[in-house]
Design an enzyme around this catalytic site. Structure first.
Site: not given
Length: 282
Positions: A152, A140, A190
């Site tokens: 990530e 990510h 997130n």
């Protein structure tokens, strides 16, 4: 296993950003999209981005030419067969990603690692669409990819150590700082960020402070470069709402209840910068 060449599916914002990060680091890239026009647009975006770096004297004209020469645009998955890693960077839509992954899995050599740049979809679930769950992983990247240092790296239930180590080494070679994360909704960043935005909207809806003062408080008190409400407008309030709804469904915990004001604003079509009005007016 060492990754010498990278394939990328998608020449949009994330795809071309990842391509640029690879090429600037001297790693050859094959960037695939459905049309010649989409591929050309992706390469033009990279070229424009490199021009800005030349202007700021961060790189030379020769560096720019060298990087662009390492990006091969294509509309055929066949060109991905010579890579050691293919990163899927298509739109954040599970059905589309599964369709692409099944197609990739069917034609790539068995030893090629497949990664998804998803920001929210379960890596274990995506891996199940392939016959290589041990060679499937989440990568990510954050937007804008060339500027943001974080990646990530998300391990699905069956991701092997060898796959993790190869991808971790690649992220480091790109000059990024990788963090390793287990598969769970929202991963790490997130999972913390979007509930914080949701809480800021609760504070706003309760009339505790103005939007400007909430953002100033978080910028000055927590050293954040942008306040949570301005960030919500940048991300898109509809995206923030969708993420909170996923957390509520997946975790079954009421602490992830979307703020009613957030739902109301999305219902009104006030989605943030992209519609000209969200928490703020643009």
């Amino acid at each position: 296993m060492s990754i010498q060449t990278v394939g990328i599916i998608g020449a949009g914002t994330m795809g071309n950003g990842i391509a640029q990060a690879c090429a600037v680091s001297g790693i050859p890239v094959v960037m695939v999209d459905i049309s010649e026009a989409a591929v050309a647009k992706g390469i033009a975006t990279v070229s424009g981005s490199l021009d800005r770096l030349v202007k700021k004297e961060k790189i030379s004209e020769a560096d720019k030419a060298k990087a662009l020469a390492l990006i091969k645009g294509s509309t055929s998955y066949e060109d991905l067969k010579a890579t050691q890693l293919v990163i899927e960077a298509a739109t954040e839509n599970q059905d589309l990603k599964v369709k692409i992954l099944k197609q990739l899995d069917g034609m790539l050599p068995a030893e090629v690692i497949i990664a998804s740049n998803t920001s929210s979809i379960s890596i274990t679930q995506l891996a199940a669409a392939t016959q290589r769950a041990d060679r499937f992983i989440g990568m990510h990247f954050f937007n804008p990819v060339p500027m943001m240092a974080l990646v990530e790296i998300i391990r699905g239930l069956q991701t092997s150590d060898a796959t993790h180590d190869a991808v971790h080494a690649l992220a480091t070679a790109l000059g990024k700082t990788p963090i390793t994360v287990k598969n769970a909704p929202g991963f790490v960043v997130n999972r913390i960020l979007v509930p914080m935005i949701n809480e800021a909207l609760f504070v706003l809806s309760e009339g505790l402070a103005t939007a400007e003062d909430i953002d100033a408080g978080m910028k000055l008190g927590c050293n954040q470069p942008i306040g949570p409400l301005a960030l919500a407008d940048m991300i898109g309030l509809d995206v923030c709402l969708a993420v909170m709804e996923v957390y509520l469904k997946e975790f079954g915990d009421s602490k992830y209840r979307p703020c009613p004001l957030l739902k109301e604003m999305v219902a009104a079509g006030r989605l943030g910068r992209k519609t000209g009005q969200g928490v703020y007016t643009y």
